[in-house]
Design an enzyme around this catalytic site. Structure first.
Site: not given
Lengths: 402, 402
Positions: B120-122, B124
């Site tokens: 998921m946002s890891m 980013k």
């Protein structure tokens, strides 16, 4: 497809009528996972086992010799060299092994050594190999009826076919691929198998297996070979039920992990995660070469036995040529068994074949494996065989005389 | 999802409102590629470089010691052990490295050592790391305006933001994620980014980049940190343009191949093959551990330098805490820079964070890396931090006293 983002006129997208049209298919065959959901065939976490290579000087000499080989195409075209045939057949990658060593290897088009390519109907032969392993090991009874293994098939035509009839594609089931007929079975099948959300009001079968359970009869089981993808999907269901694992997991456990594969492979899936046993495989060229070696050496690779020699011997023994028919002019007198093609002629040859020219071609007499990925514009092996089979035979003769 | 086929009430399918609902998401986080088209981050063809492990006896001792650690949750719940926190946080896999050696490793839920999990946002922070590498190496000017690098952004709010503002999420752009508002930007963004065929009559932007080019202004660039996925996607565009490679290819070239990754990773894509730089990564737990080691050791892994030490030093230096705000109670006083979280407090900690509890947590003072995959039912780190951050701090203290 290049650029961030690719310009609108260069974009390759859903649906398959776009991404599998020529020339777009020349890109799509290497990038199916970007277009479709897929499931992995894991190579595991260990180090790959490198293929053996002829030494550099010998490979250089062989490469020049092979490129210069000439042969006569079967369709009356003038003689052609091996090197010319690669372009004529839209070859994306080709690997030749002789006596277990790589003697020739080329990549072009969309493929590189660390890429994967759509195997299309070569997937059937992977499924057939797994099925034959289960049969030979006693986990799947080839005389059993489908309904004895898959009770959900009770209401359809497959129920009374035997496992062997499914694996030899001699079932008597209705499956028309007449793309001009809006009522053809292929459309209902495609709708069931699509991983995209179903249109509102869709009431047809969901996924490969629900489709297979309701296929209607046509003709009699065991009567004749009719090439049809649904039989390979049914084989996938039998394999999954007999082994307790989906085809992709069994392929990982029995082949990709123990054969020291270099790359994970993948299979496309339907909307509920079922791998497409009849055509969904994408894999690396060298890993397909490892499969070819396993066939040539009857289950042994790198000194280790992965399955009994009887598996390959059963496939080499072939099906019944009398049932084979004349749909494949270059193969008349051959047969199809355990989802492998068994070629006619003095050489003992078995093959996996994909519809855009993909092949694993194993010549036991010449101790040769050819693996080819290709993206021929038309999905017709009858157009590809004329510049392939005589080239493969010329290569076999050349290597035997080394 | 189990069974061939899985029974109808157990099927996990499109759309994301189904597959990312609890409890289905506990399966989906390990199987995203079966639900969505993806693009690979290749590990290459070489042998993986194994992580170093504490010897068996020491690991056994440490595992017991760590499981028994107690800490006080930040939300007033009674004291809890480390082992209890794993279940409370729906942990699917957790790996702890101390002084570059694995001292603790567990898998549960849908994850195994040879599986992958949605980051998921890891994602980013992976994109941010690549961007910071390009900045430190001089290939991407952090003072440049977006429009100087991506001329297609000329008509939108991003045009005048600097690269640094994008990487620190201090852009002034309109992006509402109010799911109750049918006109919220998130819906237009989702429609543009979906890999599924667009509905008939769709005239919105196609893919991440066309969406980003038309984002409208809100507030002033550089004024305040607002966490928003679109900034990470814009960072992905900047990375792709500056390096000449999509984020997945650069991640392979600069990280996965040279760090000796065990598994290929993947990223979900939009309908024209653009990897989702803001959230699309799925990877193996140990490979995320390798990324954590690269941060801890400032670009060095297994004795080889993959990028300049200045990359990590710039991230450790942090962004401006005054701009950070109070949206994340456990992190007030910290900052966000180069798409990494910089924690407040006496320990020097940087982290990647995903919305269901995923984290790479690097404590420089304790020489400790924690990597956790999780599938917490609600997408809110404010519910996960209270039973995570004090546990991580207790572990850091324990390891420092070894």
């Amino acid at each position: 497809m290049r650029g961030v983002p690719p310009p609108p006129d260069k974009r390759i997208t859903q649906p398959d009528s776009v991404y599998f049209s020529f020339p777009k298919l020349r890109w799509s065959v290497c990038h199916l996972r970007q277009l479709l959901p897929t499931i992995g065939i894991s190579r595991g976490l260990g180090a790959p086992v490198p293929l053996a290579y002829a030494d550099d000087a010998e490979r250089e000499r062989l490469q020049q010799g092979i490129d210069a080989l000439t042969f006569e195409p079967l369709d009356g075209r003038p003689p052609m060299t091996w090197a010319q045939s690669l372009a004529a057949n839209y070859t994306d990658g080709i690997l030749v092994l002789h006596r277990d060593r790589v003697v020739y290897e080329r990549y072009s088009g969309c493929l590189a050594e660390d890429g994967v390519h759509a195997a299309m109907s070569m997937t059937k032969s992977l499924t057939g190999l797994l099925a034959q392993i289960l049969v030979t090991e006693g986990a799947l009874d080839e005389h059993a009826r489908v309904v004895d293994i898959v009770p959900e098939a009770a209401g359809g035509a497959y129920a009374t076919a035997t496992v062997r009839q499914v694996l030899d594609m001699t079932t008597g089931v209705r499956y028309s691929e007449d793309y001009a007929d809006p009522d053809a079975d292929i459309w209902k099948y495609s709708a069931a198998a699509s991983p995209l959300p179903k249109p509102a009001g869709y009431e047809g079968p969901e996924g490969y297996f629900e489709y297979l359970a309701q296929v209607q009869p046509e003709g009699r089981h065991g009567e004749a070979f009719h090439y049809k993808t649904v039989d390979a999907d049914m084989a996938g269901w039998l394999v999954a039920r007999a082994s307790g694992r989906p085809v992709n997991e069994l392929a990982s456990e029995r082949l990709w992990r123990p054969m020291g594969a270099e790359q994970d492979a993948s299979m496309t899936v339907d909307g509920i995660g079922t791998p497409f046993a009849g055509g969904g495989l994408s894999a690396g060229l060298r890993d397909m070469g490892r499969l070819g070696l396993l066939m040539l050496d009857e289950g042994v690779i790198d000194g280790r036995r992965l399955f009994p020699a009887g598996v390959v011997r059963r496939i080499r023994a072939g099906g019944d040529p009398a049932r084979f028919g004349t749909a494949y002019p270059a193969l008349v007198g051959g047969s199809y068994t355990s989802l492998w093609w068994v070629y006619p002629g003095e050489h003992e040859v078995i093959a996996a074949r994909g519809v855009h020219g993909q092949t694993i071609y194993v010549d036991f007499t010449a101790q040769m494996v050819i693996v080819r990925f290709a993206s021929f514009p038309k999905p017709q092996n009858t157009l590809i065989d004329p510049t392939s089979l005589p080239a493969f035979q010329a290569l076999a003769s050349y290597l035997r005389e080394r």
